[in-house]
Design a protein around this motif. Structure first.
Motif, PDB file in Angstrom:
ATOM      1  N   ASP A 294      45.174  -0.987  64.296  1.00  0.00           N
ATOM      2  CA  ASP A 294      45.769   0.096  63.516  1.00  0.00           C
ATOM      3  C   ASP A 294      44.739   0.632  62.517  1.00  0.00           C
ATOM      4  O   ASP A 294      44.249  -0.111  61.665  1.00  0.00           O
ATOM      5  CB  ASP A 294      47.002  -0.435  62.784  1.00  0.00           C
ATOM      6  N   PRO A 295      44.377   1.924  62.594  1.00  0.00           N
ATOM      7  CA  PRO A 295      43.388   2.481  61.658  1.00  0.00           C
ATOM      8  C   PRO A 295      43.773   2.295  60.197  1.00  0.00           C
ATOM      9  O   PRO A 295      42.902   2.098  59.344  1.00  0.00           O
ATOM     10  CB  PRO A 295      43.332   3.966  62.036  1.00  0.00           C
ATOM     11  N   VAL A 296      45.060   2.357  59.886  1.00  0.00           N
ATOM     12  CA  VAL A 296      45.506   2.165  58.509  1.00  0.00           C
ATOM     13  C   VAL A 296      45.197   0.739  58.060  1.00  0.00           C
ATOM     14  O   VAL A 296      44.713   0.505  56.945  1.00  0.00           O
ATOM     15  CB  VAL A 296      47.001   2.464  58.364  1.00  0.00           C
ATOM     16  N   ALA A 297      45.435  -0.234  58.940  1.00  0.00           N
ATOM     17  CA  ALA A 297      45.150  -1.634  58.611  1.00  0.00           C
ATOM     18  C   ALA A 297      43.651  -1.858  58.435  1.00  0.00           C
ATOM     19  O   ALA A 297      43.227  -2.629  57.571  1.00  0.00           O
ATOM     20  CB  ALA A 297      45.704  -2.555  59.703  1.00  0.00           C
ATOM     21  N   ILE A 298      42.839  -1.170  59.251  1.00  0.00           N
ATOM     22  CA  ILE A 298      41.390  -1.282  59.116  1.00  0.00           C
ATOM     23  C   ILE A 298      40.947  -0.792  57.745  1.00  0.00           C
ATOM     24  O   ILE A 298      40.163  -1.436  57.046  1.00  0.00           O
ATOM     25  CB  ILE A 298      40.671  -0.485  60.220  1.00  0.00           C
ATOM     26  N   GLN A 299      41.464   0.371  57.352  1.00  0.00           N
ATOM     27  CA  GLN A 299      41.101   0.932  56.050  1.00  0.00           C
ATOM     28  C   GLN A 299      41.551   0.015  54.922  1.00  0.00           C
ATOM     29  O   GLN A 299      40.840  -0.149  53.922  1.00  0.00           O
ATOM     30  CB  GLN A 299      41.717   2.323  55.889  1.00  0.00           C
ATOM     31  N   LYS A 300      42.728  -0.607  55.077  1.00  0.00           N
ATOM     32  CA  LYS A 300      43.210  -1.533  54.049  1.00  0.00           C
ATOM     33  C   LYS A 300      42.274  -2.735  53.932  1.00  0.00           C
ATOM     34  O   LYS A 300      41.991  -3.216  52.839  1.00  0.00           O
ATOM     35  CB  LYS A 300      44.629  -1.990  54.365  1.00  0.00           C
ATOM     36  N   PHE A 301      41.795  -3.217  55.081  1.00  0.00           N
ATOM     37  CA  PHE A 301      40.879  -4.362  55.060  1.00  0.00           C
ATOM     38  C   PHE A 301      39.606  -4.011  54.301  1.00  0.00           C
ATOM     39  O   PHE A 301      39.196  -4.730  53.385  1.00  0.00           O
ATOM     40  CB  PHE A 301      40.531  -4.788  56.487  1.00  0.00           C
ATOM     41  N   TRP A 302      38.958  -2.893  54.672  1.00  0.00           N
ATOM     42  CA  TRP A 302      37.714  -2.529  54.015  1.00  0.00           C
ATOM     43  C   TRP A 302      37.922  -2.246  52.536  1.00  0.00           C
ATOM     44  O   TRP A 302      37.094  -2.628  51.698  1.00  0.00           O
ATOM     45  CB  TRP A 302      37.088  -1.310  54.693  1.00  0.00           C
ATOM     46  N   ALA A 303      39.028  -1.557  52.208  1.00  0.00           N
ATOM     47  CA  ALA A 303      39.288  -1.237  50.803  1.00  0.00           C
ATOM     48  C   ALA A 303      39.508  -2.505  49.990  1.00  0.00           C
ATOM     49  O   ALA A 303      38.991  -2.649  48.877  1.00  0.00           O
ATOM     50  CB  ALA A 303      40.497  -0.312  50.694  1.00  0.00           C
TER      51      ALA A 303
END
Length: 342
Positions: A294-303
């Protein structure tokens, strides 16, 4: 599925200065005059490593009956140290750091060249550093680590070297020397150990970023690794395969099964922690998992990784596997993505 890194992950890429590496300085202290002597079948190097010491050692390295080199040195110049190390390697000599002696910085290169090598005293390493010679390039640095591979220097020692700033010194415990194939007591039984050859590295507080080559597979990869090595957390990207994944390295045989769920718990000051749950494969010496699809989950991980203060990894029973400071993680991520997007 291994996910490729792309700019859509929302990380801002900025330029960062490459830290120069050469030569290794001796520690900031008074250095005794150097001496090179021979006691029976043992050559003794006592003091700072200099070009003169390397020249003198070359003259006696092939002496009949010479079997070993005893070391007591705070370090010195890298290239003279490597000249001595290559001569030791070519002559098949043993190296020893006697009890009560020290072998730090560039001296460690000499120690590692021994056919059999035993550190009873203190063996210390830190990053290669220095800016006094502008002709020294990253290519030269790569050659230094290639020499370490020919000396059968274990990845554990190289990793500790890369993680220790030039102004500090990491001194191995007796247990580390034995457990990680730093001491080799019987060359006939010594086995080749896994090697990662650093090509470029940056140390950002609690995180090491680098381009490495696996010397067994000859495949280059980009890594973002924790300063904590017990257990090591690594984010790895293989550009030739467009693969990006996370590994948490643990002692071989310490875990069993084929898969499990891990909790990645990110803390940020006094805020409530934020958790991501991932399904991880269990390998012989690691937990490994892909990034969420999930792209949203990826962004949450990096953030969370870039802005958090601490990352704690727990297994499916809520037992802590590892805890990592996130100091320097934002700068480390910038380096990581900058290299990955070249």
């Amino acid at each position: 599925m291994r996910l490729s890194i792309s700019s859509k992950l929302g990380i801002v890429i900025v330029a960062s200065a490459l830290v120069s590496f050469l030569p290794l300085p001796v520690r900031a202290q008074a250095v005794a005059p150097v001496s090179l002597s021979v006691d029976g079948s043992t050559a003794c190097i006592d003091g700072e490593i200099t070009p003169a010491v390397a020249a003198d050692f070359a003259a006696l390295a092939g002496r009949t009956g010479l079997k070993s080199v005893s070391l007591n040195s705070p370090g010195g110049r890298v290239f003279p140290a490597l000249e001595i190390a290559r001569a030791i390697k070519a002559a098949g000599l043993n190296t020893i750091v006697p009890s009560g002696s020290e072998c730090h910085s560039a001296c460690a290169f000499i120690f590692l060249a021994g056919r059999e090598r035993i550190a009873q005293g203190k063996l210390g390493v830190h990053q290669v550093s220095g800016v006094d010679d502008p002709s020294l390039t990253q290519t030269a640095i790569g050659r230094i680590y290639e020499d370490l591979v020919t000396f059968n220097a274990p990845s554990y020692l190289v990793s500790r070297m890369l993680r220790t700033p030039p102004g500090d010194m990491y001194v191995f415990t007796p247990e580390e020397l034995e457990r990680n194939s730093i001491n080799i007591r019987d060359a006939s039984k010594a086995q080749s150990v896994p090697h990662l050859l650093p090509v470029e590295t940056w140390l950002r507080q609690s995180w090491l970023v680098g381009v490495f080559v696996n010397t067994h597979t000859r495949q280059p990869f980009i890594a973002l690794e924790s300063n904590t090595m017990m257990p090591l957390l690594r984010i790895a990207h293989y550009p030739q395969r467009s693969q990006t994944f996370v590994e948490i390295m643990v002692p071989e045989g310490s875990i069993s099964g084929t898969s499990t769920q891990l909790e990645l718990r990110f803390a940020h000051g006094n805020d409530d922690p934020f958790s991501l749950f991932v399904n991880a494969d269990i390998e012989t010496n690691a937990y490994a998992f892909d990034f969420p699809t999930d792209p949203v989950a990826i962004q949450k991980f990096w953030a969370a990784f870039a802005t958090g203060t601490q990352l704690t990894v727990l297994n499916s029973f809520g037992v802590e596997i590892g805890r990592y400071s996130l100091a320097g993680s934002r700068r480390a991520l910038e380096d990581f993505f900058k290299v990955a997007l070249r």
